[in-house]
Design an enzyme around this catalytic site. Structure first.
Site, PDB file in Angstrom:
ATOM      1  N   LYS A   1      45.676  40.192  54.590  1.00 54.24           N
ATOM      2  CA  LYS A   1      44.964  40.798  53.450  1.00 54.24           C
ATOM      3  C   LYS A   1      43.483  40.446  53.445  1.00 54.24           C
ATOM      4  O   LYS A   1      42.674  41.145  52.834  1.00 54.24           O
ATOM      5  CB  LYS A   1      45.630  40.404  52.120  1.00 54.24           C
TER       6      LYS A   1
ATOM      7  N   LYS B   1      53.351  49.178  49.517  1.00 53.62           N
ATOM      8  CA  LYS B   1      52.895  50.018  48.412  1.00 53.62           C
ATOM      9  C   LYS B   1      51.381  50.057  48.311  1.00 53.62           C
ATOM     10  O   LYS B   1      50.836  50.924  47.635  1.00 53.62           O
ATOM     11  CB  LYS B   1      53.545  49.581  47.101  1.00 53.62           C
TER      12      LYS B   1
ATOM     13  N   LYS C   1      55.005  47.308  58.440  1.00 53.17           N
ATOM     14  CA  LYS C   1      55.842  47.257  57.237  1.00 53.17           C
ATOM     15  C   LYS C   1      55.480  48.384  56.257  1.00 53.17           C
ATOM     16  O   LYS C   1      54.298  48.662  56.070  1.00 53.17           O
ATOM     17  CB  LYS C   1      55.598  45.893  56.575  1.00 53.17           C
TER      18      LYS C   1
END
Ligand code: ATP
Ligand code: LTN
Length: 325
Positions: free
Chosen positions: A111, A195, A192
């Protein structure tokens, strides 16, 4: 009775990956254990968030939990920020965590990658997660594969704390399903399903219409060759569709391979779309019913009160052990 705890971030619309890898297991566990399920809004703040959007996403996630089958009479459903013990314990645990171990967290690295400025909260995120879990004397944490490392870290922190201050924490274990713990992205089946992916075609949302689901699955990236068999290494796209199909229809992988022997990818996609729609469409409808008819604030306030009753006792124990009470 063993305690179960888990959480989902209100960071976007819940995906089929969240459902198959986590939420459906939360529902099953509430019948066997004392369960606490959290909407982790403080975790969602680690990446920039519009306050009005965050509030809306908390509400939608609460409706999704209920629509998927979480029963507030059985399980305690609450919002993290409504139980201030989470932030307080997170600070105390930060004083028991090391830079080195946090630097090894894969989610942080992913991230933070490519960003000029990264909030410190993104770095200490797993410590807040450890606080979530340890506050409830949790034994079991049902999660998807990507969270395994965070639960390991939580165990390390709990063991270190107990070694230094005595038996204060229950040391939890993760529960990662054999199949479906890592549902892959539809457009890039080596990544993966997430969302927060900006490409909507990469995921199926629990709020997608049947038409949208059909379209996304028919366009899913598949592999070279034509054989339909479960082989995640060489056939990641087809294997992902098989996993989604198996978990949505209740048919084993062996049965699916037999059904689709000699048939084409198009048939597999059509069938997968129809079994996914059969699972998700009732949930989608129920989400809208709940948003219109249920006093979610009241459900969440009751959940927060029940959670606080447990969390405050644990926090006091920790404070006393550390000498700050
Ligand atoms: P984000 O993309 O914002 O990081 P996310 O989709 O990974 O979010 P989380 O709120 O971080 O969702 O995860 C909630 C739960 O769903 C966790 O237990 C996580 O392991 C699980 N989960 C997330 N994505 C998948 C997936 N693709 N397959 C299986 N489980 C998943
Ligand atoms: N980091 C988790 C969400 C989360 C969680 C938790 C999961 C926050 N606190 C406690 C299990 C237990 C994620 O899925 N990204």
């Amino acid at each position: 009775m063993a305690r179960v705890f888990s959480g989902i971030q209100p960071s976007g619309v819940i995906t089929l990956g969240n459902y198959l890898g986590a939420l459906q297991h939360f529902v099953a566990r509430q019948y066997e254990h004392e369960a606490f399920y959290c909407i982790v809004d403080l975790h969602a703040l680690t990446l920039p968030k519009d306050p009005a959007v965050l509030r809306e996403q908390v509400k939608i996630l609460a409706a999704v939990y209920l629509a998927a089958g979480i029963d507030p009479q059985r399980a305690t459903l609450f919002v993290q920020s409504q139980v201030p013990e989470h932030s307080e314990l997170a600070w105390l645990l930060q004083c028991m965590s090391y830079l080195g171990e946090l630097s090894r967290m894969v989610q942080f690295k992913e991230k933070a990658e490519g960003k000029d400025s990264v909030a410190v909260g993104l770095y200490t995120y797993p410590v807040l997660q450890a606080a979530d879990i340890l506050l409830y004397d949790t034994s079991l944490v049902p999660v998807g594969e990507d969270q395994r490392q965070h639960i390991e870290l939580c165990r390390d922190i709990a063991l270190r704390f107990n070694q230094r201050f005595g038996d204060v924490f229950v040391v939890p274990e993760h529960q990662v399903a054999k199949l479906g713990a890592r549902i892959m992205s539809l457009d890039e089946p080596t990544k993966k399903m997430s969302k927060s992916n900006p490409v909507p075609a990469s995921y199926i949302s629990l709020l997608d219409t049947p038409e949208q689901i059909q379209k996304k699955i028919m366009r899913a990236v598949t592999d070279v060759g034509s054989e339909i068999k479960y082989d995640p290494e060489h056939k990641p796209g087809v294997s992902n569709l098989l996993v989604i199909n198996s978990l949505s229809s209740g048919r084993s992988m062996a049965v699916l391979e037999e059904i689709f022997a000699g048939r084409g990818y198009g048939d597999l996609k059509k069938d997968t779309a129809s079994v996914v729609i059969a699972v998700l469409e009732p949930i989608r409808r129920e989400v809208y019913n709940i948003l219109q008819s249920t006093d979610l604030d009241a459900v969440l306030a009751e959940g927060a009160a029940k959670a606080r009753a447990v969390a405050s006792v644990t926090l006091r124990r920790v404070q006393e052990a550390m000498g700050v009470r």
